[in-house]
Scaffold this motif. Structure first.
Motif, PDB file in Angstrom:
ATOM      1  N   LEU A  44       0.839  -1.201   0.000  1.00 28.82           N
ATOM      2  CA  LEU A  44       0.000   0.000   0.000  1.00 28.82           C
ATOM      3  C   LEU A  44       0.873   1.249   0.000  1.00 28.82           C
ATOM      4  N   PHE A  45       1.876   1.276   0.853  1.00 27.72           N
ATOM      5  CA  PHE A  45       2.770   2.421   0.948  1.00 27.72           C
ATOM      6  C   PHE A  45       3.476   2.687  -0.384  1.00 27.72           C
ATOM      7  N   ASN A  46       4.068   1.656  -0.971  1.00 33.11           N
ATOM      8  CA  ASN A  46       4.827   1.837  -2.208  1.00 33.11           C
ATOM      9  C   ASN A  46       3.969   2.287  -3.383  1.00 33.11           C
ATOM     10  N   HIS A  47       2.748   1.775  -3.477  1.00 35.91           N
ATOM     11  CA  HIS A  47       1.900   2.113  -4.615  1.00 35.91           C
ATOM     12  C   HIS A  47       1.152   3.437  -4.456  1.00 35.91           C
ATOM     13  N   VAL A  48       0.807   3.785  -3.232  1.00 35.53           N
ATOM     14  CA  VAL A  48      -0.048   4.952  -3.022  1.00 35.53           C
ATOM     15  C   VAL A  48       0.693   6.123  -2.372  1.00 35.53           C
ATOM     16  N   ILE A  49       1.442   5.858  -1.330  1.00 35.59           N
ATOM     17  CA  ILE A  49       1.992   6.936  -0.506  1.00 35.59           C
ATOM     18  C   ILE A  49       3.311   7.479  -1.030  1.00 35.59           C
ATOM     19  N   VAL A  50       4.204   6.627  -1.540  1.00 29.69           N
ATOM     20  CA  VAL A  50       5.512   7.094  -2.025  1.00 29.69           C
ATOM     21  C   VAL A  50       5.369   8.216  -3.054  1.00 29.69           C
ATOM     22  N   LYS A  54       6.807  12.145  -2.548  1.00 32.27           N
ATOM     23  CA  LYS A  54       7.668  12.811  -3.542  1.00 32.27           C
ATOM     24  C   LYS A  54       7.103  14.165  -3.924  1.00 32.27           C
ATOM     25  N   GLU A  55       5.782  14.252  -4.084  1.00 34.18           N
ATOM     26  CA  GLU A  55       5.147  15.533  -4.400  1.00 34.18           C
ATOM     27  C   GLU A  55       5.283  16.523  -3.247  1.00 34.18           C
ATOM     28  N   VAL A  56       5.147  16.046  -2.026  1.00 34.67           N
ATOM     29  CA  VAL A  56       5.334  16.908  -0.851  1.00 34.67           C
ATOM     30  C   VAL A  56       6.751  17.478  -0.841  1.00 34.67           C
ATOM     31  N   PRO A  99       3.188   6.358   9.965  1.00 37.53           N
ATOM     32  CA  PRO A  99       4.618   6.371  10.303  1.00 37.53           C
ATOM     33  C   PRO A  99       5.553   6.262   9.099  1.00 37.53           C
ATOM     34  N   ARG A 100       5.143   5.604   8.032  1.00 34.58           N
ATOM     35  CA  ARG A 100       6.025   5.404   6.878  1.00 34.58           C
ATOM     36  C   ARG A 100       6.382   6.704   6.152  1.00 34.58           C
ATOM     37  N   PRO A 101       5.420   7.544   5.783  1.00 38.45           N
ATOM     38  CA  PRO A 101       5.823   8.787   5.103  1.00 38.45           C
ATOM     39  C   PRO A 101       6.548   9.756   6.029  1.00 38.45           C
ATOM     40  N   ILE A 102       6.251   9.697   7.327  1.00 42.68           N
ATOM     41  CA  ILE A 102       6.980  10.553   8.261  1.00 42.68           C
ATOM     42  C   ILE A 102       8.452  10.164   8.257  1.00 42.68           C
ATOM     43  N   LYS A 103       8.724   8.867   8.324  1.00 45.34           N
ATOM     44  CA  LYS A 103      10.109   8.397   8.294  1.00 45.34           C
ATOM     45  C   LYS A 103      10.774   8.756   6.975  1.00 45.34           C
ATOM     46  N   GLN A 104      10.074   8.559   5.864  1.00 46.15           N
ATOM     47  CA  GLN A 104      10.637   8.882   4.552  1.00 46.15           C
ATOM     48  C   GLN A 104      10.899  10.384   4.410  1.00 46.15           C
ATOM     49  N   THR A 105       9.947  11.200   4.827  1.00 48.66           N
ATOM     50  CA  THR A 105      10.081  12.652   4.701  1.00 48.66           C
ATOM     51  C   THR A 105      11.249  13.170   5.528  1.00 48.66           C
ATOM     52  N   PHE A 106      11.295  12.803   6.799  1.00 44.21           N
ATOM     53  CA  PHE A 106      12.355  13.332   7.652  1.00 44.21           C
ATOM     54  C   PHE A 106      13.711  12.694   7.350  1.00 44.21           C
ATOM     55  N   GLY A 107      13.722  11.479   6.824  1.00 45.22           N
ATOM     56  CA  GLY A 107      14.969  10.881   6.359  1.00 45.22           C
ATOM     57  C   GLY A 107      15.536  11.657   5.187  1.00 45.22           C
ATOM     58  N   THR A 108      14.664  12.093   4.285  1.00 43.72           N
ATOM     59  CA  THR A 108      15.092  12.901   3.137  1.00 43.72           C
ATOM     60  C   THR A 108      15.579  14.271   3.597  1.00 43.72           C
TER      61      THR A 108
END
Length: 128
Positions: A44-50, A54-56, A99-108
């Protein structure tokens, strides 16, 4: 118990079947993407949220919205199970959409040398 809803991942559709008296009613709904009961949080995360993350990071304002009948799995999809893995350094396989996009966003952001400003809102509404 008869199956009421059937997901077809390949055709991006959900078919609902209901028997009313002697009449059998079938309705099919088409979606951009359909996830069946066997889907995992990472899929779900890879298909919808990633793509949304990226847009954020490109400066767009985005919204992730879960809507549906009580008991259909929205809270689990959004929050998931335990967020941290056993080592505490990564997310567990059960971590959900929040939690997944939060980790991805702040990791970036941590790996970025330019300054970024992040504003996050979280709303949970109930109308039962």
């Amino acid at each position: 118990m008869p199956q009421v809803a059937k997901c077809n991942d390949a055709l991006h559709e959900v078919t609902l079947c209901q028997k009313v008296g002697a009449k059998k009613m079938i309705c099919t709904f088409n979606f951009d993407k359909v996830f069946n009961n066997d889907s995992i949080q990472e899929k779900l995360f890879n298909h919808v949220i990633v793509p949304i993350v990226k847009e954020v990071l490109d400066g767009f304002t985005c919204t992730i919205f879960a809507y549906g009948q009580t008991g259909t799995g929205k809270a689990y999809a959004m929050g998931g199970g335990p967020h941290e893995s056993d080592d505490g350094r990564s997310l567990s396989a059960q971590a959900g959409v929040i939690p997944r996009p939060i980790k991805q966003t702040f990791g970036t952001i941590e790996s970025n040398t330019t300054g970024l400003n992040v504003k996050v809102n979280f709303f949970e509404l109930y109308n039962e």
